[in-house]
Each structure stands twice: as structure tokens, then as C-alpha cells.
Design a protein around this motif. Structure first.
Motif, PDB file in Angstrom:
ATOM      1  N   GLU A   1       0.804  -1.229   0.000  1.00 31.09           N
ATOM      2  CA  GLU A   1       0.000   0.000   0.000  1.00 31.09           C
ATOM      3  C   GLU A   1       0.836   1.278   0.000  1.00 31.09           C
ATOM      4  O   GLU A   1       0.328   2.363  -0.232  1.00 31.09           O
ATOM      5  CB  GLU A   1      -0.980   0.016   1.173  1.00 31.09           C
ATOM      6  CG  GLU A   1      -0.335   0.011   2.535  1.00 31.09           C
ATOM      7  CD  GLU A   1      -0.158  -1.375   3.126  1.00 31.09           C
ATOM      8  OE1 GLU A   1       0.025  -1.459   4.350  1.00 31.09           O
ATOM      9  OE2 GLU A   1      -0.189  -2.363   2.375  1.00 31.09           O
ATOM     10  N   HIS A   2       2.156   1.146   0.242  1.00 32.13           N
ATOM     11  CA  HIS A   2       3.040   2.319   0.259  1.00 32.13           C
ATOM     12  C   HIS A   2       3.916   2.426  -0.983  1.00 32.13           C
ATOM     13  O   HIS A   2       4.663   3.384  -1.123  1.00 32.13           O
ATOM     14  CB  HIS A   2       3.936   2.289   1.496  1.00 32.13           C
ATOM     15  CG  HIS A   2       3.174   2.386   2.767  1.00 32.13           C
ATOM     16  ND1 HIS A   2       3.653   1.895   3.953  1.00 32.13           N
ATOM     17  CD2 HIS A   2       1.957   2.899   3.056  1.00 32.13           C
ATOM     18  CE1 HIS A   2       2.777   2.106   4.907  1.00 32.13           C
ATOM     19  NE2 HIS A   2       1.730   2.700   4.380  1.00 32.13           N
TER      20      HIS A   2
ATOM     21  N   THR B   1      17.954   1.699   2.574  1.00 33.91           N
ATOM     22  CA  THR B   1      17.976   3.151   2.436  1.00 33.91           C
ATOM     23  C   THR B   1      16.777   3.730   3.174  1.00 33.91           C
ATOM     24  O   THR B   1      15.642   3.322   2.942  1.00 33.91           O
ATOM     25  CB  THR B   1      17.944   3.562   0.956  1.00 33.91           C
ATOM     26  OG1 THR B   1      19.058   2.955   0.302  1.00 33.91           O
ATOM     27  CG2 THR B   1      18.032   5.069   0.806  1.00 33.91           C
ATOM     28  N   ALA B   2      17.051   4.668   4.071  1.00 32.09           N
ATOM     29  CA  ALA B   2      16.002   5.281   4.892  1.00 32.09           C
ATOM     30  C   ALA B   2      15.868   6.759   4.546  1.00 32.09           C
ATOM     31  O   ALA B   2      16.839   7.411   4.165  1.00 32.09           O
ATOM     32  CB  ALA B   2      16.346   5.135   6.366  1.00 32.09           C
ATOM     33  N   HIS B   3      14.651   7.270   4.695  1.00 34.58           N
ATOM     34  CA  HIS B   3      14.404   8.707   4.542  1.00 34.58           C
ATOM     35  C   HIS B   3      14.602   9.359   5.907  1.00 34.58           C
ATOM     36  O   HIS B   3      13.930   8.990   6.867  1.00 34.58           O
ATOM     37  CB  HIS B   3      12.978   8.958   4.044  1.00 34.58           C
ATOM     38  CG  HIS B   3      12.772   8.534   2.634  1.00 34.58           C
ATOM     39  ND1 HIS B   3      12.428   7.246   2.286  1.00 34.58           N
ATOM     40  CD2 HIS B   3      12.878   9.223   1.477  1.00 34.58           C
ATOM     41  CE1 HIS B   3      12.315   7.171   0.975  1.00 34.58           C
ATOM     42  NE2 HIS B   3      12.588   8.353   0.452  1.00 34.58           N
ATOM     43  N   ARG B   4      15.493  10.308   5.997  1.00 33.59           N
ATOM     44  CA  ARG B   4      15.788  10.954   7.284  1.00 33.59           C
ATOM     45  C   ARG B   4      14.570  11.668   7.857  1.00 33.59           C
ATOM     46  O   ARG B   4      14.348  11.655   9.051  1.00 33.59           O
ATOM     47  CB  ARG B   4      16.953  11.939   7.133  1.00 33.59           C
ATOM     48  CG  ARG B   4      18.275  11.275   6.820  1.00 33.59           C
ATOM     49  CD  ARG B   4      19.398  12.304   6.779  1.00 33.59           C
ATOM     50  NE  ARG B   4      20.574  11.813   6.128  1.00 33.59           N
ATOM     51  CZ  ARG B   4      21.554  11.161   6.734  1.00 33.59           C
ATOM     52  NH1 ARG B   4      21.482  10.926   8.015  1.00 33.59           N
ATOM     53  NH2 ARG B   4      22.600  10.756   6.052  1.00 33.59           N
ATOM     54  N   ASP B   5      13.763  12.293   6.997  1.00 30.40           N
ATOM     55  CA  ASP B   5      12.591  13.036   7.482  1.00 30.40           C
ATOM     56  C   ASP B   5      11.301  12.207   7.388  1.00 30.40           C
ATOM     57  O   ASP B   5      10.218  12.740   7.597  1.00 30.40           O
ATOM     58  CB  ASP B   5      12.433  14.352   6.725  1.00 30.40           C
ATOM     59  CG  ASP B   5      12.120  14.164   5.253  1.00 30.40           C
ATOM     60  OD1 ASP B   5      12.087  13.006   4.781  1.00 30.40           O
ATOM     61  OD2 ASP B   5      11.908  15.185   4.564  1.00 30.40           O
ATOM     62  N   HIS B   6      11.403  10.926   7.057  1.00 30.94           N
ATOM     63  CA  HIS B   6      10.267  10.004   6.946  1.00 30.94           C
ATOM     64  C   HIS B   6       9.295  10.383   5.833  1.00 30.94           C
ATOM     65  O   HIS B   6       8.185   9.870   5.787  1.00 30.94           O
ATOM     66  CB  HIS B   6       9.508   9.872   8.266  1.00 30.94           C
ATOM     67  CG  HIS B   6      10.359   9.410   9.390  1.00 30.94           C
ATOM     68  ND1 HIS B   6      10.775   8.113   9.528  1.00 30.94           N
ATOM     69  CD2 HIS B   6      10.907  10.083  10.430  1.00 30.94           C
ATOM     70  CE1 HIS B   6      11.525   8.004  10.600  1.00 30.94           C
ATOM     71  NE2 HIS B   6      11.627   9.178  11.166  1.00 30.94           N
ATOM     72  N   ASP B   7       9.691  11.272   4.940  1.00 30.93           N
ATOM     73  CA  ASP B   7       8.851  11.674   3.811  1.00 30.93           C
ATOM     74  C   ASP B   7       9.317  10.916   2.576  1.00 30.93           C
ATOM     75  O   ASP B   7      10.369  11.226   2.010  1.00 30.93           O
ATOM     76  CB  ASP B   7       8.955  13.191   3.594  1.00 30.93           C
ATOM     77  CG  ASP B   7       8.111  13.677   2.432  1.00 30.93           C
ATOM     78  OD1 ASP B   7       7.314  12.884   1.886  1.00 30.93           O
ATOM     79  OD2 ASP B   7       8.258  14.859   2.065  1.00 30.93           O
ATOM     80  N   THR B   8       8.537   9.925   2.142  1.00 32.13           N
ATOM     81  CA  THR B   8       8.962   9.074   1.035  1.00 32.13           C
ATOM     82  C   THR B   8       8.965   9.788  -0.312  1.00 32.13           C
ATOM     83  O   THR B   8       9.518   9.258  -1.274  1.00 32.13           O
ATOM     84  CB  THR B   8       8.068   7.832   0.936  1.00 32.13           C
ATOM     85  OG1 THR B   8       6.714   8.247   0.805  1.00 32.13           O
ATOM     86  CG2 THR B   8       8.241   6.954   2.155  1.00 32.13           C
ATOM     87  N   THR B   9       8.386  10.975  -0.375  1.00 29.72           N
ATOM     88  CA  THR B   9       8.418  11.727  -1.626  1.00 29.72           C
ATOM     89  C   THR B   9       9.660  12.597  -1.725  1.00 29.72           C
ATOM     90  O   THR B   9       9.982  13.079  -2.798  1.00 29.72           O
ATOM     91  CB  THR B   9       7.166  12.621  -1.762  1.00 29.72           C
ATOM     92  OG1 THR B   9       7.137  13.552  -0.682  1.00 29.72           O
ATOM     93  CG2 THR B   9       5.904  11.775  -1.770  1.00 29.72           C
ATOM     94  N   ASN B  10      10.382  12.787  -0.624  1.00 28.78           N
ATOM     95  CA  ASN B  10      11.591  13.600  -0.610  1.00 28.78           C
ATOM     96  C   ASN B  10      12.797  12.689  -0.807  1.00 28.78           C
ATOM     97  O   ASN B  10      13.326  12.122   0.138  1.00 28.78           O
ATOM     98  CB  ASN B  10      11.700  14.360   0.718  1.00 28.78           C
ATOM     99  CG  ASN B  10      12.914  15.262   0.765  1.00 28.78           C
ATOM    100  OD1 ASN B  10      13.674  15.365  -0.179  1.00 28.78           O
ATOM    101  ND2 ASN B  10      13.090  15.912   1.894  1.00 28.78           N
ATOM    102  N   ASN B  11      13.225  12.550  -2.071  1.00 32.53           N
ATOM    103  CA  ASN B  11      14.333  11.656  -2.389  1.00 32.53           C
ATOM    104  C   ASN B  11      15.624  12.412  -2.683  1.00 32.53           C
ATOM    105  O   ASN B  11      16.466  11.939  -3.443  1.00 32.53           O
ATOM    106  CB  ASN B  11      13.960  10.760  -3.571  1.00 32.53           C
ATOM    107  CG  ASN B  11      12.851   9.812  -3.207  1.00 32.53           C
ATOM    108  OD1 ASN B  11      12.912   9.140  -2.188  1.00 32.53           O
ATOM    109  ND2 ASN B  11      11.822   9.764  -4.035  1.00 32.53           N
TER     110      ASN B  11
END
Length: 142
Positions: free
Chosen positions: A6-7, A87-97
Motif C-alpha cells: 500500500e506504500h 535506504t532510509a528517509h531521514r525526514d520520513h517523507d517518502t516523496t523527498n528523495n
């Protein structure tokens, strides 16, 4: 860490390639949080200390070399684990790559980084279960 079905639409179509560049080209195959090497089995303790066999020293949870090794009693709790980088998103925003927003983290560092989000999701799941139980089965019982 696998992406939930779903993500998936939150991630770009070239996410596997982007993730590989961050983990192996930029980070050199090591965790950017603690320095653990990808694909190798390491000995670690519950508090995050781990044995760096390539240098022959114990490291703390942040990857810094320890002055004193663990005592014998602590070594009894030692376990062998295989390191897998994600690979992790530092700000938890998956649209900010953006490159600065992405980090190559081992399982331990990734779980610690995502801990607040996991707690939030756990609360939402328990709240939903309680609501459904109240709606369909009467009072919620653990």
C-alpha cells in the motif's frame, strides 16, 4: 526493509537503483549510523556494541572504537547477526528523495530511526482493533 504494497506508490519507479547508489556507492557498503558492513555476519551485544573483525576491535552503537572490551559476563549474551543495509528517509517523507535526505542504515539503526513512526502505527492499529471490537463484538478484551 521491504516496502508495503500500500506504500509502493509513494516511492519513485527507480527506487531500487536509487537505493543501491546510496547504499553501495555513497556509503561504501557500510551503515552510515554505526559503520556495520553490509552482507557480513557480525557478533553484537544487546546494547548495540559489535565486533569489527576487519580491524579487530569492539565498537559502540555509534561505530566508535571502544577503549575497553566487554566483560566476560556480557559476552555470554553475544549473538551472531547478518547485516543488511537499507535506504532510509531521514525526514520520513517518502516523496523527498534528495540525496541529503537519504541514508544507508543497517537493520538496527533503521529500526531505531523509525521507532516513533512504528509506535504511532502500533497505537493506530490497537485503536482500530478496539473500535472494531466495540462495534462488532462488544467491549475490547486483551
Amino acid at each position: 526493509m521491504p516496502i508495503r504494497r500500500e506504500h509502493r506508490f509513494f516511492y519513485p519507479i527507480d527506487w531500487p537503483q536509487l537505493s543501491a547508489v546510496i547504499r553501495f556507492r555513497r556509503a561504501g557498503g557500510c551503515c552510515e549510523g554505526c559503520g556495520r558492513p553490509h552482507g557480513q555476519s557480525i557478533y553484537c551485544l544487546d546494547d548495540g556494541r559489535w565486533w569489527d573483525a576487519s580491524v579487530g576491535t569492539w565498537r559502540d552503537a555509534g561505530g566508535r572504537s571502544l577503549r575497553e572490551p566487554p566483560v566476560i559476563e556480557e559476552l555470554a549474551a553475544m549473538r551472531l547477526t547478518k547485516v543488511v543495509l537499507a535506504t532510509a528517509h531521514r525526514d520520513h517523507d517518502t516523496t523527498n528523495n534528495a540525496d541529503a535526505n537519504l541514508a544507508a542504515l543497517c537493520q538496527r539503526c533503521h529500526m531505531l530511526h523509525d521507532r516513533p513512526e512504528h509506535k504511532r502505527r502500533r497505537w493506530a492499529t490497537l485503536f482500530r482493533r478496539k473500535a472494531l471490537g466495540d462495534l462488532f463484538r462488544g467491549p475490547y478484551v486483551k
